[in-house]
Design a protein around this motif. Structure first.
Motif, PDB file in Angstrom:
ATOM      1  N   VAL A 464     -12.066 -21.877 -45.002  1.00  0.00           N
ATOM      2  CA  VAL A 464     -10.988 -20.891 -44.884  1.00  0.00           C
ATOM      3  C   VAL A 464     -10.646 -20.697 -43.415  1.00  0.00           C
ATOM      4  N   VAL A 465      -9.358 -20.702 -43.110  1.00  0.00           N
ATOM      5  CA  VAL A 465      -8.876 -20.394 -41.766  1.00  0.00           C
ATOM      6  C   VAL A 465      -7.992 -19.156 -41.857  1.00  0.00           C
ATOM      7  N   VAL A 466      -8.289 -18.149 -41.028  1.00  0.00           N
ATOM      8  CA  VAL A 466      -7.490 -16.923 -40.966  1.00  0.00           C
ATOM      9  C   VAL A 466      -6.750 -16.914 -39.644  1.00  0.00           C
ATOM     10  N   LEU A 467      -5.432 -16.768 -39.703  1.00  0.00           N
ATOM     11  CA  LEU A 467      -4.607 -16.728 -38.499  1.00  0.00           C
ATOM     12  C   LEU A 467      -4.289 -15.277 -38.147  1.00  0.00           C
ATOM     13  N   GLY A 468      -4.630 -14.863 -36.923  1.00  0.00           N
ATOM     14  CA  GLY A 468      -4.386 -13.494 -36.481  1.00  0.00           C
ATOM     15  C   GLY A 468      -5.603 -12.939 -35.783  1.00  0.00           C
ATOM     16  N   GLY A 469      -5.416 -11.823 -35.064  1.00  0.00           N
ATOM     17  CA  GLY A 469      -6.526 -11.273 -34.300  1.00  0.00           C
ATOM     18  C   GLY A 469      -6.720  -9.785 -34.452  1.00  0.00           C
ATOM     19  N   GLY A 470      -6.058  -9.171 -35.449  1.00  0.00           N
ATOM     20  CA  GLY A 470      -6.197  -7.733 -35.647  1.00  0.00           C
ATOM     21  C   GLY A 470      -7.259  -7.390 -36.678  1.00  0.00           C
ATOM     22  N   ASP A 471      -7.345  -6.111 -37.014  1.00  0.00           N
ATOM     23  CA  ASP A 471      -8.345  -5.660 -37.983  1.00  0.00           C
ATOM     24  C   ASP A 471      -8.088  -6.240 -39.372  1.00  0.00           C
ATOM     25  N   THR A 472      -6.812  -6.447 -39.718  1.00  0.00           N
ATOM     26  CA  THR A 472      -6.516  -7.049 -41.022  1.00  0.00           C
ATOM     27  C   THR A 472      -7.068  -8.466 -41.090  1.00  0.00           C
ATOM     28  N   ALA A 473      -6.957  -9.208 -39.993  1.00  0.00           N
ATOM     29  CA  ALA A 473      -7.529 -10.555 -39.950  1.00  0.00           C
ATOM     30  C   ALA A 473      -9.037 -10.501 -40.152  1.00  0.00           C
ATOM     31  N   MET A 474      -9.704  -9.538 -39.515  1.00  0.00           N
ATOM     32  CA  MET A 474     -11.158  -9.408 -39.677  1.00  0.00           C
ATOM     33  C   MET A 474     -11.513  -9.031 -41.120  1.00  0.00           C
ATOM     34  N   ASP A 475     -10.675  -8.195 -41.747  1.00  0.00           N
ATOM     35  CA  ASP A 475     -10.908  -7.850 -43.152  1.00  0.00           C
ATOM     36  C   ASP A 475     -10.859  -9.096 -44.030  1.00  0.00           C
ATOM     37  N   CYS A 476      -9.895  -9.983 -43.754  1.00  0.00           N
ATOM     38  CA  CYS A 476      -9.771 -11.220 -44.538  1.00  0.00           C
ATOM     39  C   CYS A 476     -10.959 -12.149 -44.286  1.00  0.00           C
ATOM     40  N   VAL A 477     -11.350 -12.290 -43.023  1.00  0.00           N
ATOM     41  CA  VAL A 477     -12.499 -13.128 -42.667  1.00  0.00           C
ATOM     42  C   VAL A 477     -13.747 -12.668 -43.403  1.00  0.00           C
ATOM     43  N   ARG A 478     -14.009 -11.391 -43.341  1.00  0.00           N
ATOM     44  CA  ARG A 478     -15.258 -10.853 -43.897  1.00  0.00           C
ATOM     45  C   ARG A 478     -15.228 -10.827 -45.429  1.00  0.00           C
ATOM     46  N   THR A 479     -14.037 -10.681 -46.002  1.00  0.00           N
ATOM     47  CA  THR A 479     -13.902 -10.749 -47.456  1.00  0.00           C
ATOM     48  C   THR A 479     -14.176 -12.164 -47.953  1.00  0.00           C
ATOM     49  N   ALA A 480     -13.581 -13.161 -47.278  1.00  0.00           N
ATOM     50  CA  ALA A 480     -13.791 -14.555 -47.677  1.00  0.00           C
ATOM     51  C   ALA A 480     -15.269 -14.943 -47.582  1.00  0.00           C
ATOM     52  N   LEU A 481     -15.940 -14.471 -46.550  1.00  0.00           N
ATOM     53  CA  LEU A 481     -17.371 -14.757 -46.400  1.00  0.00           C
ATOM     54  C   LEU A 481     -18.178 -14.180 -47.557  1.00  0.00           C
ATOM     55  N   ARG A 482     -17.829 -12.986 -47.986  1.00  0.00           N
ATOM     56  CA  ARG A 482     -18.587 -12.338 -49.060  1.00  0.00           C
ATOM     57  C   ARG A 482     -18.392 -13.027 -50.405  1.00  0.00           C
ATOM     58  N   HIS A 483     -17.312 -13.765 -50.545  1.00  0.00           N
ATOM     59  CA  HIS A 483     -17.101 -14.512 -51.781  1.00  0.00           C
ATOM     60  C   HIS A 483     -17.683 -15.923 -51.704  1.00  0.00           C
ATOM     61  N   GLY A 484     -18.452 -16.183 -50.651  1.00  0.00           N
ATOM     62  CA  GLY A 484     -19.178 -17.449 -50.597  1.00  0.00           C
ATOM     63  C   GLY A 484     -18.421 -18.608 -50.010  1.00  0.00           C
ATOM     64  N   ALA A 485     -17.455 -18.353 -49.138  1.00  0.00           N
ATOM     65  CA  ALA A 485     -16.742 -19.452 -48.485  1.00  0.00           C
ATOM     66  C   ALA A 485     -17.727 -20.314 -47.701  1.00  0.00           C
ATOM     67  N   ALA A 486     -17.491 -21.622 -47.706  1.00  0.00           N
ATOM     68  CA  ALA A 486     -18.383 -22.530 -46.972  1.00  0.00           C
ATOM     69  C   ALA A 486     -18.285 -22.286 -45.476  1.00  0.00           C
ATOM     70  N   ASN A 487     -17.069 -22.132 -44.972  1.00  0.00           N
ATOM     71  CA  ASN A 487     -16.829 -21.851 -43.563  1.00  0.00           C
ATOM     72  C   ASN A 487     -15.603 -20.952 -43.456  1.00  0.00           C
TER      73      ASN A 487
END
Length: 652
Positions: A464-487
């Motif tokens: 998964v690649v998340v484009l952006g640098g705000g808090d919403t981007a961090m929410d997406c990053v951390r959500t994807a990780l919790r669902h077991g994304a490989a990277n």
């Protein structure tokens, strides 16, 4: 001799209580939603580790008065005063003042010179002197100046003018300055380990224990009755006062104070960016670390609500007025709370099955547990607020019907239209906008069915690649990780220091396994043979000159393109207002960005071009903070009450 304000830099602690007191003394309006509304006539300056307040010296042969071409500045009652009716805003006085204390303040009506006027018509005298908690300010009169001169002559005669003897000790115990220097370091809340956070959406920050809350409360200096932390908060929460109640162990009094300005303190204590607001302005920030205001706020609410405390509206007298509120997000809820406390009948309409708007559906549960909004819905209902959920205005109920059935309407619908990157293939399968991604995830966690516009995206095993640098981007990053994304990689076009989001959120994402690629700009999305995204072409950048907001612009580095593999790409560039044809059909104007045009400074605040309709929050300002939306909802409630002729003050 002209009087003036004298500051003792050896006692000043830099708390800016004088600035707040000055603004409050000169304006009937007790709130400032933005920096342009905060225009004190005294300024606290910092040089090294020293602070001092600077105000007009009321010079005997005032250069400002001599330079004024219109006679707007003149000596009056042992002071130099500005006549705003004569001032033409020419700035001659600003140029002439040798101390830099003159300022031109521009409003919608006019521009006028402004400086310290010694609160000339205030019976108590200068507000800054009265409210300085460190006794660093004094009003100098001929008598006090003569006394000062005599005391210094005596000290000189006694050979006592030594650096270590010039500091006057506080008349009562330890001085504020000494108290500040002796503070223990800031205490942070306990946090779940990265391993404990994996694969679950539990809140990662643990609530303060009583000992932690008490320790942090002890660190507060209580910088004046109206402190700068209070004024940096858009809601103007009574922060020092409820911290003092925590110190005394009186949680019920603390939560009562908290609810005077904030109907969702358990929410803002968790998700408000305190580091940029109240904690960022804390007097002790640079000495020992800011007081942990957000966690104390959370502690107060969690403790009181768990023990059964509820708002008491038994003394509210109903009035024969009905208001419909469209949107159960922070702006709408704050407006509803303020109106119900004035006795107005309130019904809130929302398209979602639960209240909260993006508080519920846009903010992940690891930052804000969803049971909190469910409990708050019960509290609001008990207060008399009626909710019509799963009801979309303009689709399930016509706006014209609400205008017929209710005396006034408030629109607080937020912003839901995602900003696009404007790059090729961004509508390909496997490319997702941040907000639908987050909403779909929350609905899945809450056991709600997905929708076509907001589907659940399972990132298990994906790159998964998340484009952006705000808090919403961090929410997406951390959500994807919790669902077991490989990277999961966050790609941002500037460096880490220039990321617009919270540094705390970036730190948490790194702890949880996120990778970061800085100084890269998306060029195009790369597709596989089936037309689905399988990578993103990026171009490396360097930071160039600053833009109009002071942020350095990223400039592409030629020949630096590369492709980053990606099974899913999430666009997190922010939000714009969504189209509301049903609103414009009733004569409500919007600006070129689609934001509702609401009159902030008029007699009936936040009234739109249709006088029956008021609006506030992100739909008016554009995407902004939860706490700012709430503040606008409260101000709009006052505007509605004034327009309806409801004179009852809000119950607390």
């Amino acid at each position: 001799m002209n009087h003036f304000i004298m500051a003792n830099s050896q006692q000043c602690i830099g708390c800016r209580a004088c600035e707040v007191a000055c603004v409050m003394a000169h304006h009937d309006e007790q709130h400032a939603l933005s920096a342009r509304h905060f225009t004190p006539r005294i300024t606290v300056v910092k040089e090294g580790n020293r602070y001092s307040a600077v105000a007009c010296h009321h010079c005997e042969n005032a250069p400002c008065a001599q330079s004024c071409p219109n006679g707007a500045i003149a000596r009056t009652r042992d002071s130099v005063q500005v006549d705003s009716q004569k001032c033409i805003g020419c700035k001659a006085c600003v140029v002439a003042c040798p101390f830099g204390t003159m300022e031109i303040v521009t409003t919608a009506e006019a521009a006028t010179a402004q400086k310290c006027d010694l609160c000339l018509d205030r019976p108590q005298g200068p507000a800054c002197v009265e409210n300085c908690p460190a006794d660093a300010l004094s009003r100098v009169t001929p008598e006090s100046l003569n006394h000062l001169a005599r005391s210094r002559r005596l000290r000189t005669a006694r050979h006592e003018a030594q650096p270590w003897q010039t500091r006057e000790s506080s008349p009562v115990g330890i001085s504020k300055r000494d108290q500040m220097q002796a503070l223990p370091p800031r205490g942070e809340p306990d946090k779940l380990t990265p391993a404990a956070r994996a694969n679950n959406f539990a809140e990662i920050y643990l609530p303060f224990r009583p000992q932690q809350a008490h320790r942090e409360a002890e660190r507060c200096l209580k910088c004046g009755e109206h402190s700068v932390c209070e004024w940096t908060c858009p809601l103007h929460n009574h922060i020092p006062q409820w911290i003092e109640q925590v110190l005394e162990g009186n949680i019920e009094a603390a939560v009562e104070l908290s609810h005077q300005t904030n109907c969702l303190p358990e929410i803002t204590g968790r998700v408000c960016p305190q580091d940029k607001l109240c904690e960022g302005a804390c007097t002790v920030r640079d000495v020992a670390g800011s007081v942990t205001i957000g966690n104390i706020e959370r502690y107060i609410s969690d403790q009181a609500l768990a023990k059964g405390w509820r708002p008491d509206l038994s003394g509210v007298q109903p009035v024969d007025k009905r208001v419909a509120i469209i949107g159960a997000g922070p702006a709408g809820l704050a407006c509803a709370d303020a109106l119900i406390r004035r006795g107005v009948s309130v019904t809130v309409f929302d398209r979602h099955p639960e209240i909260g708007g993006l508080l519920t559906f846009g903010i992940p549960a690891f930052k804000l547990d969803k049971s909190l909004l469910a409990r708050r819905r019960e509290i609001f209902t008990a207060m008399g607020i009626r909710f019509e959920l799963n009801c979309e205005v303009g689709k399930d109920v016509p706006l014209a019907q609400l205008l017929s059935d209710y005396d006034a309407l408030f629109v607080g619908v937020g912003t839901y239209r995602s900003m696009k990157a404007g790059i090729p293939q961004e509508d390909a399968p496997g490319v997702y906008d941040a907000l639908p991604f987050l909403v779909g995830n929350t609905r899945q966690l809450m056991g709600l069915a997905s929708t076509a516009d907001e589907p659940f995206v399972d990132t298990a095993g994906l790159n998964v690649v998340v484009l952006g640098g705000g808090d919403t981007a961090m929410d997406c990053v951390r959500t994807a990780l919790r669902h077991g994304a490989a990277n999961v990689t966050c790609a941002y076009r500037r460096d880490e220091a220039n990321m617009p989001g919270s540094k705390k959120e970036v730190k948490n994402a790194k702890e949880e396994g996120a990778a970061f690629e800085f100084n890269v700009q998306p060029v195009e999305l790369v597709l596989d043979d089936a037309g689905r995204v399988n990578g993103i072409r990026l171009l490396r950048t360097r930071l160039g000159e600053a833009d109009s907001q002071g942020r350095r612009r990223p400039q592409p580095i030629p020949g630096s393109e590369f492709v980053m593999p990606a099974d899913a790409v999430i666009m997190a560039f922010g939000f714009n207002p969504h189209a509301m044809p049903w609103l414009q059909a009733q004569g409500v104007d919007v600006d070129d960005w689609g934001r509702i045009a609401a009159s902030v400074d008029s007699r009936f605040r936040y009234q739109t071009s249709n006088p029956q309709i008021f609006a506030g929050g992100d739909a008016v300002r554009g995407a902004d903070l939860v706490v700012t939306a709430m503040a606008e909802g409260r101000h709009a409630a006052q505007g509605i009450a004034d327009w309806l002729g409801v004179n009852a003050p809000a119950a607390h």
